[in-house]
Design a protein around this motif. Structure first.
Motif, PDB file in Angstrom:
ATOM      1  N   CYS A  50       2.840 -14.939  -2.977  1.00  0.00           N
ATOM      2  CA  CYS A  50       2.566 -15.239  -4.370  1.00  0.00           C
ATOM      3  C   CYS A  50       1.800 -14.075  -4.982  1.00  0.00           C
ATOM      4  O   CYS A  50       1.245 -13.225  -4.276  1.00  0.00           O
ATOM      5  N   ILE A  51       1.793 -14.069  -6.307  1.00  0.00           N
ATOM      6  CA  ILE A  51       1.083 -13.023  -7.029  1.00  0.00           C
ATOM      7  C   ILE A  51       0.302 -13.680  -8.157  1.00  0.00           C
ATOM      8  O   ILE A  51       0.819 -14.531  -8.880  1.00  0.00           O
ATOM      9  N   SER A  52      -0.969 -13.310  -8.277  1.00  0.00           N
ATOM     10  CA  SER A  52      -1.811 -13.873  -9.322  1.00  0.00           C
ATOM     11  C   SER A  52      -1.420 -13.298 -10.676  1.00  0.00           C
ATOM     12  O   SER A  52      -0.654 -12.332 -10.775  1.00  0.00           O
ATOM     13  N   ASN A  53      -1.957 -13.896 -11.720  1.00  0.00           N
ATOM     14  CA  ASN A  53      -1.630 -13.368 -13.048  1.00  0.00           C
ATOM     15  C   ASN A  53      -2.193 -11.968 -13.228  1.00  0.00           C
ATOM     16  O   ASN A  53      -1.731 -11.206 -14.083  1.00  0.00           O
ATOM     17  N   GLY A  54      -3.155 -11.597 -12.418  1.00  0.00           N
ATOM     18  CA  GLY A  54      -3.709 -10.254 -12.476  1.00  0.00           C
ATOM     19  C   GLY A  54      -3.045  -9.265 -11.553  1.00  0.00           C
ATOM     20  O   GLY A  54      -3.424  -8.086 -11.509  1.00  0.00           O
ATOM     21  N   GLY A  55      -2.043  -9.721 -10.799  1.00  0.00           N
ATOM     22  CA  GLY A  55      -1.289  -8.813  -9.953  1.00  0.00           C
ATOM     23  C   GLY A  55      -1.720  -8.763  -8.497  1.00  0.00           C
ATOM     24  O   GLY A  55      -1.231  -7.947  -7.716  1.00  0.00           O
ATOM     25  N   ARG A  56      -2.619  -9.647  -8.086  1.00  0.00           N
ATOM     26  CA  ARG A  56      -3.061  -9.673  -6.699  1.00  0.00           C
ATOM     27  C   ARG A  56      -2.105 -10.531  -5.884  1.00  0.00           C
ATOM     28  O   ARG A  56      -1.820 -11.670  -6.252  1.00  0.00           O
ATOM     29  N   SER A  57      -1.636 -10.009  -4.769  1.00  0.00           N
ATOM     30  CA  SER A  57      -0.646 -10.743  -3.979  1.00  0.00           C
ATOM     31  C   SER A  57      -1.296 -11.408  -2.773  1.00  0.00           C
ATOM     32  O   SER A  57      -2.310 -10.940  -2.249  1.00  0.00           O
ATOM     33  N   THR A  58      -0.698 -12.499  -2.366  1.00  0.00           N
ATOM     34  CA  THR A  58      -1.116 -13.236  -1.176  1.00  0.00           C
ATOM     35  C   THR A  58       0.111 -13.486  -0.331  1.00  0.00           C
ATOM     36  O   THR A  58       1.144 -13.923  -0.833  1.00  0.00           O
ATOM     37  N   ASN A  59       0.006 -13.220   0.951  1.00  0.00           N
ATOM     38  CA  ASN A  59       1.120 -13.391   1.879  1.00  0.00           C
ATOM     39  C   ASN A  59       0.910 -14.679   2.671  1.00  0.00           C
ATOM     40  O   ASN A  59      -0.133 -14.867   3.311  1.00  0.00           O
ATOM     41  N   TYR A  60       1.905 -15.559   2.652  1.00  0.00           N
ATOM     42  CA  TYR A  60       1.815 -16.822   3.376  1.00  0.00           C
ATOM     43  C   TYR A  60       2.539 -16.781   4.712  1.00  0.00           C
ATOM     44  O   TYR A  60       2.400 -17.703   5.511  1.00  0.00           O
ATOM     45  N   LYS A  61       3.348 -15.754   4.920  1.00  0.00           N
ATOM     46  CA  LYS A  61       4.179 -15.694   6.122  1.00  0.00           C
ATOM     47  C   LYS A  61       3.913 -14.394   6.868  1.00  0.00           C
ATOM     48  O   LYS A  61       4.253 -13.307   6.392  1.00  0.00           O
ATOM     49  N   ASP A  62       3.362 -14.507   8.061  1.00  0.00           N
ATOM     50  CA  ASP A  62       3.118 -13.308   8.863  1.00  0.00           C
ATOM     51  C   ASP A  62       4.403 -12.554   9.149  1.00  0.00           C
ATOM     52  O   ASP A  62       4.406 -11.331   9.290  1.00  0.00           O
ATOM     53  N   SER A  63       5.505 -13.283   9.221  1.00  0.00           N
ATOM     54  CA  SER A  63       6.773 -12.657   9.607  1.00  0.00           C
ATOM     55  C   SER A  63       7.305 -11.688   8.562  1.00  0.00           C
ATOM     56  O   SER A  63       8.175 -10.866   8.864  1.00  0.00           O
ATOM     57  N   VAL A  64       6.800 -11.760   7.327  1.00  0.00           N
ATOM     58  CA  VAL A  64       7.286 -10.844   6.286  1.00  0.00           C
ATOM     59  C   VAL A  64       6.277  -9.759   5.959  1.00  0.00           C
ATOM     60  O   VAL A  64       6.556  -8.877   5.145  1.00  0.00           O
ATOM     61  N   LYS A  65       5.136  -9.821   6.598  1.00  0.00           N
ATOM     62  CA  LYS A  65       4.077  -8.851   6.326  1.00  0.00           C
ATOM     63  C   LYS A  65       4.566  -7.434   6.593  1.00  0.00           C
ATOM     64  O   LYS A  65       5.169  -7.157   7.630  1.00  0.00           O
ATOM     65  N   GLY A  66       4.340  -6.563   5.626  1.00  0.00           N
ATOM     66  CA  GLY A  66       4.773  -5.181   5.752  1.00  0.00           C
ATOM     67  C   GLY A  66       6.223  -4.947   5.382  1.00  0.00           C
ATOM     68  O   GLY A  66       6.674  -3.801   5.308  1.00  0.00           O
TER      69      GLY A  66
END
Length: 116
Positions: A50-66
């Motif tokens: 997900c991405i905040s309205n300010g552009g900060r992203s959060t990753n919920y799935k380790d498998s897609v990291k990077g």
């Protein structure tokens, strides 16, 4: 008309890349954190990034990291998902929506199939 429209999916070989787009019609995305979700056959829908309205992203799935990157263009009312180094296990329907309840009405999604 109120709708979320996901696009950019397709058939890609393992190791390939795709860029998904989430466009909103009738909805304003820029006030909200927006997420990309995916649902594989027989599985429940899950949050990926997900991405905040300010552009900060959060990753919920380790498998897609990077490998996956989320971005947004508030002027275009659009959120993107750049997917690199795709793997067969990334095969799913991909959807976007707010991350906070209540969700907007879900769009049709865009199918991503990773196969040789």
């Amino acid at each position: 008309q109120l709708q979320l429209v996901e696009s950019g999916g397709g058939l890609v070989q393992p190791g390939g890349s795709l860029r998904l787009s989430c466009a909103a019609s009738g909805y304003t995305l820029d006030y909200y954190a927006i997420g990309w979700f995916r649902q594989a056959p027989g599985e429940e829908r899950e949050a990926v990034l997900c991405i905040s309205n300010g552009g900060r992203s959060t990753n919920y799935k380790d498998s897609v990291k990077g490998r996956f990157t989320i971005s947004r263009d508030n002027a275009k009312n659009t959120v993107y998902l750049q997917m690199n180094s795709l793997k067969p296990e990334d095969t799913a329907g991909y959807y976007c929506n707010k991350v906070a309840l209540p969700y907007y009405t879900w769009g049709q999604g865009t199918q991503v199939t990773v196969s040789s």
